[in-house]
Enzyme design. Structure first.
Site, PDB file in Angstrom:
ATOM      1  N   ASP A 228       5.817 -17.101   3.401  1.00 55.79           N
ATOM      2  CA  ASP A 228       5.988 -15.770   2.807  1.00 55.79           C
ATOM      3  C   ASP A 228       4.618 -15.177   2.493  1.00 55.79           C
ATOM      4  O   ASP A 228       3.639 -15.911   2.365  1.00 55.79           O
ATOM      5  CB  ASP A 228       6.818 -15.915   1.525  1.00 55.79           C
ATOM      6  CG  ASP A 228       7.284 -14.569   0.998  1.00 55.79           C
ATOM      7  OD1 ASP A 228       7.173 -13.573   1.752  1.00 55.79           O
ATOM      8  OD2 ASP A 228       7.752 -14.514  -0.149  1.00 55.79           O
ATOM      9  N   GLU A 229       4.539 -13.889   2.366  1.00 57.32           N
ATOM     10  CA  GLU A 229       3.294 -13.190   1.979  1.00 57.32           C
ATOM     11  C   GLU A 229       2.126 -13.569   2.891  1.00 57.32           C
ATOM     12  O   GLU A 229       1.033 -13.873   2.424  1.00 57.32           O
ATOM     13  CB  GLU A 229       2.933 -13.492   0.523  1.00 57.32           C
ATOM     14  CG  GLU A 229       4.045 -13.255  -0.483  1.00 57.32           C
ATOM     15  CD  GLU A 229       4.228 -11.799  -0.878  1.00 57.32           C
ATOM     16  OE1 GLU A 229       3.674 -10.895  -0.194  1.00 57.32           O
ATOM     17  OE2 GLU A 229       4.945 -11.555  -1.867  1.00 57.32           O
ATOM     18  N   GLN A 259       0.585  -4.462   2.201  1.00 58.27           N
ATOM     19  CA  GLN A 259       0.556  -4.954   0.825  1.00 58.27           C
ATOM     20  C   GLN A 259      -0.454  -6.080   0.640  1.00 58.27           C
ATOM     21  O   GLN A 259      -0.356  -6.868  -0.280  1.00 58.27           O
ATOM     22  CB  GLN A 259       1.952  -5.425   0.408  1.00 58.27           C
ATOM     23  CG  GLN A 259       2.954  -4.283   0.371  1.00 58.27           C
ATOM     24  CD  GLN A 259       4.308  -4.732  -0.152  1.00 58.27           C
ATOM     25  OE1 GLN A 259       4.438  -5.161  -1.280  1.00 58.27           O
ATOM     26  NE2 GLN A 259       5.327  -4.629   0.695  1.00 58.27           N
ATOM     27  N   ARG A 610       6.726   0.069  -6.268  1.00 58.12           N
ATOM     28  CA  ARG A 610       7.456  -0.730  -7.263  1.00 58.12           C
ATOM     29  C   ARG A 610       8.596   0.084  -7.852  1.00 58.12           C
ATOM     30  O   ARG A 610       9.534  -0.462  -8.427  1.00 58.12           O
ATOM     31  CB  ARG A 610       6.536  -1.152  -8.433  1.00 58.12           C
ATOM     32  CG  ARG A 610       5.398  -2.114  -8.148  1.00 58.12           C
ATOM     33  CD  ARG A 610       5.783  -3.306  -7.332  1.00 58.12           C
ATOM     34  NE  ARG A 610       5.606  -3.024  -5.906  1.00 58.12           N
ATOM     35  CZ  ARG A 610       6.250  -3.665  -4.943  1.00 58.12           C
ATOM     36  NH1 ARG A 610       7.116  -4.586  -5.244  1.00 58.12           N
ATOM     37  NH2 ARG A 610       6.043  -3.366  -3.672  1.00 58.12           N
TER      38      ARG A 610
END
Length: 743
Positions: A228-229, A259, A610
């Site tokens: 992930d990420e 991101q 967000r």
DNA sequence: CGGTAGAATATTTTT
DNA sequence: TATTCTACCG
């Protein structure tokens, strides 16, 4: 805080194909609010349901918190306990587990200590000081971050030396000693049988690259790999994934290049860009529907990120309502900004009580929180600040943890140095430096010098040797208890060292707070000791070193305050982003780094996305920073999204706020000064050589003339009681007091 | 050796 | 302003 929430129960076509494509390399580009977590957990569940053994699945996450949440979700989907056998965790925690098992191959003992950044910086500071280097050129923090970046790029000190460009660069900047510091730091860590966070990665890399058998073993173990990420992985992490995934190629990476916000700690956005060219037949999936935010928010975010040149093409869209436009407010100064932001929230909360948790205020720097807190407190709005010092980073906790670490690994010099004179037992820097010098020249740990050598070849006077022996005895007793219950060891530690006793003897506010923290630590030790398995001291240290699970999520309704970095992965209906000023956001430093502004822009992208309902941006014309008022101009990013904004100006000069002294929420944090005569007594023997007698008249440099009433030699430190003509009765330590005998 | 005053310095942060 | 580090003195 509201967790990612997906409106539908079924997966959309892209999500579903990303879940089902289990074989071969897969890249999933997941925009904000696109249901990423859901796809990952469904994918793991799908693998398990297909019959893949859970222990053959490796899932790496950015934080332990994310790992724990995902484990739970996979369990809920599959409804089998076996879900917990998936290798799920951060790079660091999974690799630490592997390294404990294989440590001997790399020349470590399996009880190696893990150093955090504070430990590392302390070691580097000491090395720099030993070499008497100029602090200007060699700032410990800077040196550490450079070492870290080098390690993450797999450039060890040898490779560094051979790299003409790097060496030349150092010469130009008058940092030619850097490479020596680098080398010495690494030697110091190995000497202590310790690894820093970066070592956990590079040692794993070396383990796999130097041992074909082991590599094969882990390739067979981790048949399915999921990360992930991925946009925030660094070079070593990428390299390890290549090693592990080479055989089966079942690598699934998930991330969003837009991101990527952690380049300052070595994250390399190119890892995600290059993935497709590094593997063959990569299946790519794009999750472009944002289920979280309104059309207006998504549009503004897209508009902003389009100013970045470097990115993977994608079109994030929303099918939600248009919602409110993005609000932009100009304020006169930062106090106004904090106050009015609180005011806006206050009004909304008055209409809808107990909705504090729907609001989040995000900022670039932690220091910005103060004025906002003032505004919230004034209106009695409940809020919670994220970040700051975590529990296990507090001094008193780290001190006790250092004892634990030393019990497990006595060669850990850093922990030994931390507590050799804590609590104060009269072992000062001179003695410590002698021990360190000996340890360095003999290439042994300080503990070995202390215990084997019996201090014979070191020039230390007998008084100090006694003190060292007392320290040794304490540790030896603790070593003996290391196989018993960890809570008993902890109790023994407190009893033998007197840490708690000494704090209680001097109950300042600060010390009371420390005692509270220590008792909290003891609670968790107690809980830990009640576990049936994996409840050793080493297990405890491991958990504490790599797990920041101590961020309690309260169920109270509170406004959230945090940096944008910390907001990654979270979601709130109302988001307020403050301090959009050039030099603050984008930060001053980012303007000097190529691609620095692009990263700051991604940071704002993260912040905006967000929000589900409404975003409010703001900036101030004046800002109080570093003790002075500085003028500021609105952020260049505001221009980027000009036409998405609904502007408002509230920059009237508010005198009341402007002149109000900032409140500090610290209660009497200064340490109390001991009155003369009540100084703590060390146990070194001292007696004035002038043969003092009762009745003698003396002259003190501060108190003037007086006569000796009483002489006390009982505990080794000679004390005299004197009645002074001007100042009355005083008790003095002859070791320190400045006086001469006049009669 | 230990405490204190005064100087120096100042993103973001998880592991 | 707020925190952290260093130098000095008893």
């Amino acid at each position: 805080m509201i967790k990612e929430n997906i409106n539908t129960n079924t997966l959309n076509p892209q999500q579903e194909s990303a879940v089902k494509q289990t074989e071969g390399p897969v890249i999933i580009i997941a925009g904000p609010g696109s249901g990423k977590t859901r796809v990952i957990t469904e994918r793991i569940a799908h693998l398990i349901n297909k019959g893949i053994e859970p222990q053959n699945i490796l899932a790496l996450t950015f934080t332990n918190k994310a790992a724990n949440e995902m484990k739970k979700r996979v369990y809920e989907i599959t409804n089998t306990q076996a879900a917990y056998s998936v290798w799920m965790g951060t790079f660091h925690s999974i690799f630490a587990k592997i390294l404990r098992k294989e440590a001997h191959i790399l020349g470590y003992d399996s009880n190696f200590t893990i150093y955090d950044n504070e430990d590392s910086i302390k070691i580097i500071r000491r090395i720099i000081k030993d070499r008497n280097l100029d602090k200007e050129q060699y700032n410990p923090k800077y040196v550490f971050s450079k070492i870290s970046i080098m390690k993450n790029q797999l450039i060890d000190s040898q490779k560094y030396k051979q790299n003409a460009e790097l060496i030349k660069h150092d010469q130009i900047n008058k940092r030619e000693k850097f490479v020596e510091l680098y080398q010495e730091y690494c030697e110091s860590c190995t000497q202590s049988n310790s690894m820093d966070f970066d070592d956990l990665l590079i040692n794993t890399y070396h383990l796999l690259s130097k041992n074909k058998l082991i590599l094969t073993e882990y390739q067979e173990l981790f048949k399915y790999i999921l990360i992930d990420e991925y946009q925030d992985t660094n070079k070593v992490q990428d390299a390890i994934i290549q090693q592990l995934g080479e055989k089966y190629q079942n690598i699934c990476i998930v991330g969003d290049d837009s991101q990527s916000i952690y380049s300052f700690r070595g994250a390399n956005i190119n890892n995600i860009f290059n993935f497709k060219s590094n593997y063959q037949n990569v299946k790519e999936f794009k999750l472009e529907q944002n289920y979280r935010s309104t059309k207006n928010i998504v549009h503004a975010a897209n508009t902003l990120i389009n100013f970045n040149k470097q990115k993977i093409e994608k079109t994030i869209f929303s099918k939600n309502e248009n919602g409110d436009p993005i609000q932009l407010i100009e304020y006169y100064n930062d106090r106004n900004e904090g106050d009015k932001t609180a005011e806006i929230i206050y009004r909304l909360i008055c209409h809808n009580p107990n909705t504090n948790h729907q609001h989040a205020i995000l900022y670039r720097n932690n220091s910005q929180s103060k004025v906002i807190e003032d505004g919230l407190r004034k209106r009695r709005i409940k809020y919670k600040i994220y970040g700051g010092l975590s529990f296990y980073q507090r001094k008193e906790i780290k001190d006790i943890m250092a004892y634990f670490k030393l019990i497990v690994n006595p060669d850990d010099n850093e922990s030994l140095l931390r507590i050799i004179n804590y609590p104060v037992r009269g072992i000062g820097s001179t003695t410590i430096n002698k021990l360190r010098g000996k340890a360095n020249s003999e290439k042994k740990s300080i503990w070995k010098i202390l215990s084997y050598n019996n201090l014979e070849n070191i020039q230390i006077n007998s008084g100090t040797k006694n003190k060292l022996n007392i320290f040794k005895e304490i540790l030896n007793e603790l070593f003996k208890s290391q196989n018993s219950n960890i809570f008993e060891t902890a109790e023994l530690l407190i009893e033998k060292t007197g840490i708690v006793r000494k704090l209680k003897d001097n109950p300042t506010d600060e010390n009371i707070n420390r005692l509270e923290n220590i008792s909290e630590l003891f609670n968790s030790v107690k809980l830990f000791s009640l576990k049936k398995t994996n409840n050793s001291i080493l297990d405890f240290i491991n958990e504490v070193s790599l797990d920041e699970t101590n961020k309690e999520t309260s169920n109270k309704s509170e406004v959230s305050l945090m940096t944008i970095h910390q907001s990654k992965g979270l979601e709130f209906p109302y988001v307020y982003i403050v301090g959009l000023e050039n030099g603050l956001f984008p930060s001053q430093r980012s303007l000097k780094i190529p691609s620095g502004v692009e990263e700051e822009r991604r940071l704002l992208y993260v912040a905006i996305t967000r929000a589900s309902k409404k975003v409010t941006l703001s900036y101030s014309l004046n800002r109080f920073q570093f003790g002075t008022i500085q003028q500021s101009e609105k952020s260049m990013f505001i221009d980027n999204i000009e036409h998405c904004l609904n502007k408002e100006i509230k920059n009237e000069f508010n005198q009341q706020l402007y002149f109000k002294k900032p409140r500090t929420n610290k209660i009497n944090s200064q340490t109390k000064i001991n009155p003369i005569g009540l100084r703590k007594v060390t146990n070194e023997k001292y007696r004035d050589s002038r043969n003092l007698q009762i009745g003698m008249k003396i002259k003190h440099n501060i108190f003037g003339k007086g006569s000796i009433q009483k002489i006390n030699n009982s505990d080794g430190n000679q004390k005299i009681t004197v009645i002074f003509e001007e100042h009355g009765l005083k008790i003095l330590l002859t070791k320190f007091a400045k006086f001469e005998i006049i009669m």
